[in-house]
Design a protein around this motif. Sequence first.
Motif, short mmCIF file in Angstrom:
data_model
loop_
_atom_site.label_atom_id
_atom_site.label_comp_id
_atom_site.label_asym_id
_atom_site.label_seq_id
_atom_site.Cartn_x
_atom_site.Cartn_y
_atom_site.Cartn_z
N PHE A 184 -12.91 15.10 -2.47
CA PHE A 184 -13.02 13.97 -1.31
C PHE A 184 -11.75 13.91 -0.52
O PHE A 184 -10.93 13.22 -0.66
CB PHE A 184 -13.10 12.43 -2.25
CG PHE A 184 -13.37 11.46 -1.10
CD1 PHE A 184 -12.36 10.73 -0.77
CD2 PHE A 184 -14.68 11.01 -1.01
CE1 PHE A 184 -12.55 9.58 0.02
CE2 PHE A 184 -14.93 10.06 0.08
CZ PHE A 184 -13.97 9.14 0.65
N LEU B 102 0.68 -1.47 0.03
CA LEU B 102 -0.05 0.08 0.14
C LEU B 102 0.92 1.16 0.13
O LEU B 102 1.82 1.10 0.48
CB LEU B 102 -0.84 -0.13 1.21
CG LEU B 102 -1.92 -1.27 1.43
CD1 LEU B 102 -2.58 -1.04 2.55
CD2 LEU B 102 -2.94 -1.02 0.15
N PRO B 103 0.34 2.37 -0.65
CA PRO B 103 1.43 3.70 -0.70
C PRO B 103 1.45 4.24 0.77
O PRO B 103 0.42 3.91 1.72
CB PRO B 103 0.24 4.59 -1.53
CG PRO B 103 -1.02 3.90 -1.49
CD PRO B 103 -0.92 2.40 -1.05
N PRO B 104 2.65 4.84 1.03
CA PRO B 104 3.76 5.22 0.19
C PRO B 104 4.64 3.88 0.05
O PRO B 104 5.70 4.20 -0.56
CB PRO B 104 4.32 6.21 0.81
CG PRO B 104 3.98 6.01 2.28
CD PRO B 104 2.64 5.36 2.40
N LEU C 262 0.25 3.55 6.06
CA LEU C 262 0.12 3.24 4.62
C LEU C 262 -1.55 3.60 4.39
O LEU C 262 -2.40 3.79 5.42
CB LEU C 262 -0.23 1.68 4.58
CG LEU C 262 1.29 0.98 4.90
CD1 LEU C 262 1.29 -0.57 4.76
CD2 LEU C 262 2.40 1.55 3.98
N THR C 263 -1.76 4.17 3.22
CA THR C 263 -2.93 4.61 2.74
C THR C 263 -3.54 3.62 2.06
O THR C 263 -2.93 2.97 1.27
CB THR C 263 -2.92 5.88 1.95
OG1 THR C 263 -2.23 7.16 2.56
CG2 THR C 263 -4.36 6.16 1.63
N ASP C 264 -4.78 3.03 2.61
CA ASP C 264 -5.64 1.98 1.97
C ASP C 264 -6.32 2.86 0.82
O ASP C 264 -7.56 2.97 1.06
CB ASP C 264 -6.61 1.41 3.03
CG ASP C 264 -7.19 0.00 2.29
OD1 ASP C 264 -7.77 -0.66 3.08
OD2 ASP C 264 -6.78 -0.33 0.92
N GLY C 265 -5.83 2.94 -0.42
CA GLY C 265 -6.08 3.89 -1.36
C GLY C 265 -5.16 3.75 -2.48
O GLY C 265 -4.22 2.98 -2.54
N ASP C 266 -5.24 4.81 -3.48
CA ASP C 266 -4.37 4.50 -4.71
C ASP C 266 -3.03 5.31 -4.42
O ASP C 266 -2.14 4.95 -5.18
CB ASP C 266 -5.04 5.65 -5.71
CG ASP C 266 -6.06 4.58 -6.64
OD1 ASP C 266 -7.08 5.16 -7.40
OD2 ASP C 266 -6.55 3.54 -5.96
N ALA C 267 -3.01 6.26 -3.58
CA ALA C 267 -1.52 6.77 -3.29
C ALA C 267 -1.64 7.12 -1.97
O ALA C 267 -2.88 7.47 -1.22
CB ALA C 267 -1.56 8.10 -4.37
N LEU C 268 -0.49 7.87 -1.40
CA LEU C 268 -0.80 8.70 -0.15
C LEU C 268 -1.84 9.70 -0.06
O LEU C 268 -1.84 10.71 -0.93
CB LEU C 268 0.68 9.48 0.04
CG LEU C 268 0.84 10.04 1.38
CD1 LEU C 268 1.11 8.98 2.65
CD2 LEU C 268 1.86 11.23 1.53
N ASP C 269 -2.60 9.19 1.02
CA ASP C 269 -3.82 10.47 1.22
C ASP C 269 -4.77 10.17 -0.15
O ASP C 269 -5.38 11.26 -0.13
CB ASP C 269 -3.35 11.59 1.73
CG ASP C 269 -2.67 11.59 2.98
OD1 ASP C 269 -1.95 12.54 3.18
OD2 ASP C 269 -2.82 10.55 3.90
N GLU C 270 -4.76 9.49 -0.93
CA GLU C 270 -5.63 9.45 -2.15
C GLU C 270 -6.55 8.05 -2.07
O GLU C 270 -6.21 6.95 -1.65
CB GLU C 270 -4.84 9.35 -3.26
CG GLU C 270 -4.22 10.56 -3.68
CD GLU C 270 -4.73 11.66 -4.32
OE1 GLU C 270 -5.82 11.33 -5.18
OE2 GLU C 270 -4.76 12.80 -3.66
N PRO C 271 -7.95 8.46 -2.26
CA PRO C 271 -8.60 7.54 -2.15
C PRO C 271 -8.72 6.58 -3.25
O PRO C 271 -8.08 6.59 -4.15
CB PRO C 271 -10.04 8.05 -2.14
CG PRO C 271 -9.74 9.43 -2.71
CD PRO C 271 -8.61 9.73 -2.70
#
Lengths: 426, 235, 824
Positions: C227, A362-364, B67-76
């Motif tokens: 969002f 997961l990112p980053p 970790l962000t559970d999304g598409d990128a850091l702080d991105e949903p």
Amino acid sequence: MSAGTLGIAASRSTGRWGLALWTAVLLVMMAAGLAAFAYQFANGLIVTGLRNTMMWGQYILFFMFFVGLSAGGLIVASAGRLFGVTAFKPITRLAVVEATVAVMLAGIFIIPDLGRPERVLNILLHPNLTSPMVWDITIVIAYTVLSMSYVWLYTRADLARRGSWLALGTGVSARELARDERLKSILAWIALPAAILLHSITAWIFGLQISRTFWYSAIMAPLFIASALVSGLSLVILLALTLRRLRRIDFEDRLVAYLGALLGVFVVVEAFFVGSEFLTAAYPGVPDDTGPITRLVVGPYAPLFWTEAIVGLVVPFVILAVSRTRRRPELVALAAGLAIAGIFVHRLNLLLNGLSFVPIPLPPGVAIGASQADAARSFATYHWYVPTIVEWLVVLGVLAFGALLFTLAVLVLPLREHLVEEHADI
Amino acid sequence: MPDPKKVSPVDALPAASRAYGEIGRHSGKPHWGMVVDQERCIGCWSCAVVCKSENNVPLGGWWNRILTDGDALDEPRDERGQLQMAWLPLACQHCENAPCVKVCPVAATYHRDDGVVMMDNDRCIGCRYCMIACPYGVRTFNWGTPERPTPHETGMVAARPLGTVEKCTLCVHRIAEGQVPSCVWSCPAQARIFGDLNDPDSRVARLARDGRVLLEEAGTKPSVIYLSPRRKHEL
Amino acid sequence: MAPADGAPARSGRDHDVPNSLLVDRVVRTTCSPNCTGSCGQLAFVRDGILVKIQQAADYPDPSYSPRGCMKGLSYLNHVYGPDRIATPLIRTGERGSGEFREASWDEVLDKIASELARIGATWGWDSIHIFGQVPGSGYVQKGANYRAAALLGMTHGTSFDFNGDLPMGMPITFGVQNAEHEAKDWANSRFLLLVGSNPVETRIPDVHFIFDALDRGARMAVVDPVFSPTASKADEWLQIAPGTDAALALALCRQIVVDREVDMEFMRTYTDAPLLVRSDTGKRLREKDVVAGGADDVFVAWDERSAGPLMVGTGRLGFADGVQPALLGTHQIRLATGAVVTATPGYALVAAELERWTPERAAAITAVPAERIVSLARAFSRAKPAAILMGAGSNHWYHGDLTGRAFALLSALTGNIGRSGGGFSVYVGQYKVRVDTSPWWNPDGRKAKVCPTVYFVRGRTATMHPDVPYPKNGWHALFCTFANLFVQSMDVNRLHTTLAGLDLIVVVDHQRTETVRWADIVLPATTWYEKTDLTATPLHPYLQLQQAAIEPVGESRSELWIWRELMRRIAPDLAAKYFEMSEDDAIRAILQAGGGAGGPTEGITLEQLRAGPVRLRVADPDVAFVAQIADRVPFPPRSLPAPLEATAAFIPTRRIEFYKEDDAFGRLGEAVPTYREPFDEGVHDRTSYPLTLLTPHSKWRIHSSYANNAWLAEIHGGRPEVFIHPSDAAARGIATGDVTVIFNTRGSVEAWARVSDAQRPGAVTLPEGWWPRQFHRGKGVNELTSSAVNPIHEVRYLGNMWAPSTGWKDCRCEIRKAPEERRA
């Protein structure tokens, strides 16, 4: 490519000058390797291309590769003795020397990979018996001792005849010669399982790790054994042909064809294991498992994979399967060379594909582990590993050491089998 | 010879602060555990930053990351037309069945009786096998001489040697003085709960029953338990 | 406990785990950089070096602990990092070249003093503009600026309005600078409506109170074009078109009316709803109109019981029993002159406006579907109490005042004002003066001239209020202290044209910012770990000290020291009389001034503050307008440091005013809350500049502070990104990582693109606060923002309270991929 090429030219024309040049080059490479290692020791492994996102690379790759190469020697020696294949006799001594040098290099390759190489003795002082690495150190040491014993055992009689101190005061009486034979048989019985253990344990360093889905497979041990057989036998073939050119040993072309056929079988087995692994990983369609497969077959590692598959497996197989091509030693040498390169690439793929994508991506991602001029590179979910100059110099230095050792062995040890004694030894 | 003018940072705490960080009740034989509430976690990295500060972690190294559970850091991520995002703080899980402990050739990483997976940086040979083995990727290696953003070291822990592996220690140096780990103290959203999993009445044990562990199928039996983000409701 | 993996247990072996390393001392202080956190911190010092910062977590109300955030915890990097300024600097090259030489304090102080005196004598002391940021972050040190300005006659700038954080809807409607509920009170809500507010990123120490409310079964709706991380925690996210929040609010209000759920009693008792407005003049009917010799400050309602006019004084809210003031209808009133006028209750005028705001009409403007507007209105109305949290996202618009007025109306219609768990609160900026600073800021009653800094940036406007003390000879010097004006000013290119006319630029800072680069003289400042100060915040009711943990780094000095030294050189008599006080003296004076019975600092001593946070003497929970709602005390409560009369003048009726009778309001059609399109659309046409440029606060910075923090840069990547929706990106051939040019007629800047599903088509987001050196090219995102002033904000003038509030988000732009040869 191998030690032989230069040596051939040397023995033909310049002879001793050639040998001196060869030795000088190797010594320079070794010095450069040592300097690079010293630099690495002072500055840390940051001088390599490794980071938290890919923590094993060039050094471990060569470790794996040379463990595999060491198989060749004992296969020839032990299988010959256990299954009564007399045709291998002319190359048996060469083979066990190859095994010894290869396994020693494998052990040496571990040292520069350690963050604190001066603490390596901790493995002996505080071994953790659940660690495959401890098992591996143990078996590497044992195998080294075994191979050296083999070398000594096979050359002892001729060394004694020369009056060399290397015979360690033993003689060539009939009783001693008979004892040689008994010991050779005992060693053969130990060596074959030892070789299997060596490659299996090395495989288990990777294959028991549930954290790395590309590695976590029961087929790792058989696959490593198959890879070892292919690469080890290929190297023995190449060294044998080289030493025949240098007139250090002698054998008929028939042996080459025979070895070629054997190599062909090993290549098929390797291909089968690789194929089975892929099918098993890809079939259920689970992303964690198909990801690495996709990356290898069509993704960024595809060039490497197809090199392994075609250049390293298909082409050699074709050459070795067809008896007309198999009869020609230079083509067998080509097949062996391609096969060994293929195994090298196979092991490279194993390492890269197993490691270059981080756990829980997961990112980053995972922190790189070293400060970056561009802060945007501080975390990553993926690592494109390129070995640095330092890593190359160290590796080449170790290889040079191995070449030097092998050269020394060729010069000092009696590698040629005597046909007269051959009959007597059965 | 310890400097007589210096004090322990716990003893030097004002009383109210010290009380805030007290571990509190535990059974006689604690198994330290942590519950991380993903609903409260706002991905601010305060726990990660204070860990870096407390433990004197050099640039490039992070013992704790979000970790962000999304598409990128702080991105949903787009989940069937609905945008969704959550955060997953990740540090050493202090597994009861730790792969890293199994593979370390020199037992430089080992279990303590209280469940903490420890690092002995004086014994570590830097082979990085533990990093290979860890399915969570929470270990970091001292690749080079530690660099810092300022000329000074930070925190309450000595720097680890070049060429060794390091990771979250569950702030054992603070547990020794009865204080919770720094990440627990510093979470502004009150998303971390620490305590004794062996005490069934402790808050951490009670919350853990509703939680889940990461990579359960790997069988590592972590001591860190996560509470999933809450279900959203119709207005 | 035996480990499960069969590995050897090594407890009890020889590996000793050391305890924490020892320290010299732990000092309790406060981290307070204008984020409204004002979070208690512990500073751990070893060998004289600050080695760790960690939250003090010592609030008497434990629900407030620990506070703090990743920025404050990483502040070590600013105290000791490579950007720390350690010595005074004097410019050697061109202005802005960044070429300086080190100098001694004596040299720079002498130089500044003589220059200021020369400028003061030549152009007037008021031509010197002191720009310091919001005082809540440090009443004493920032107060030194006010004190010096008051004594010498220098102009002090404004910050709350300059920052765009002054929610003009509040002074217009309630007669206050601003009034909000303490964060703890969010946990008491049954419904939280967040508009343009992103507390998950911008109110980190307080956001857990929202989770407490949700844990208790409350619901949350977030209105945001993007969002945001806060939207990810919400039950409902409404993706609104930027700048159209007022239209949504008006439609919500209309729905409440249509559903007959208006709290009529509340409207009648506390607002101007019953007060009659004359149809002929648009002014409120007054007693003096109806009765000869009547008062100007007594207003008129229509009593339905007696079917006649009812006089309504400003002495007390509400009405006696037996009267029923009308909220609707038109009524005929006979004036004292004998003429008859038609008059309408204020409520009817508001209701008439609301009638236009059907869900369908609002949906067409806001892009929020009509049925969701209806369901939101009902959910808000039926969950009591319900709170509205408005943030910069909604306020930072030219017409932000209309948005505030419309949401205040929603809160009033549903009876949520002044009750715990309710309220209409705007939280941005640590502006609030919560103590009586007059003994320190106003020496012997002398007050600094306060001129809105927007007039420094762009010069006066045609409609500038006459009370604004704009210097008659224009601006000739800038004393910029603890502020990054050259990055954070709106319309930065315009600021640079003002530069040319300045004889002297002095910058006081501890970091090498862009503003420092433009200085003539740089004075190294102490961080709050190296000095003493007094802080408070609107978010919680605790008064706290900043206390020095370490010696000043290098030759840095506090602001108070700097002014003392300057005063000694400029005006030794004034210095001797007014600047020999220490920080402790100033704090004691402030505490005493507010320490009377019922005062905010009653019973609070410096010694108490040294030990930890002390609660101000305010209600518990500290809810806005509680005295007005509970005790019917007339609006407004006092907005320190202004006297009550100053802001009470904003609402002559002394009630919540939704109808504004001032001429400007009427002329602009804004007498009652209404909707106006974003202003910048008139400046930049939609075809050439089809995108709105949103510049929200980033969680990684407090404005431009922390942009240079190495730890945080490792996390977020350290370079400005502009977030763009996939459809807008595809139309322009832009992919993540591309260098792009963002531009309009005011300026252009180059940053890296990030394509994001969270964005809204038609808008791009480039968070404010990145330093120019971090951009690919340009002076920063504020090249594009506007310095336009809304004449409504000039109807009156009271610095930081009724003054031009900046509309940062009211900004249009276009974006393109940067040309090949420029992409590094």
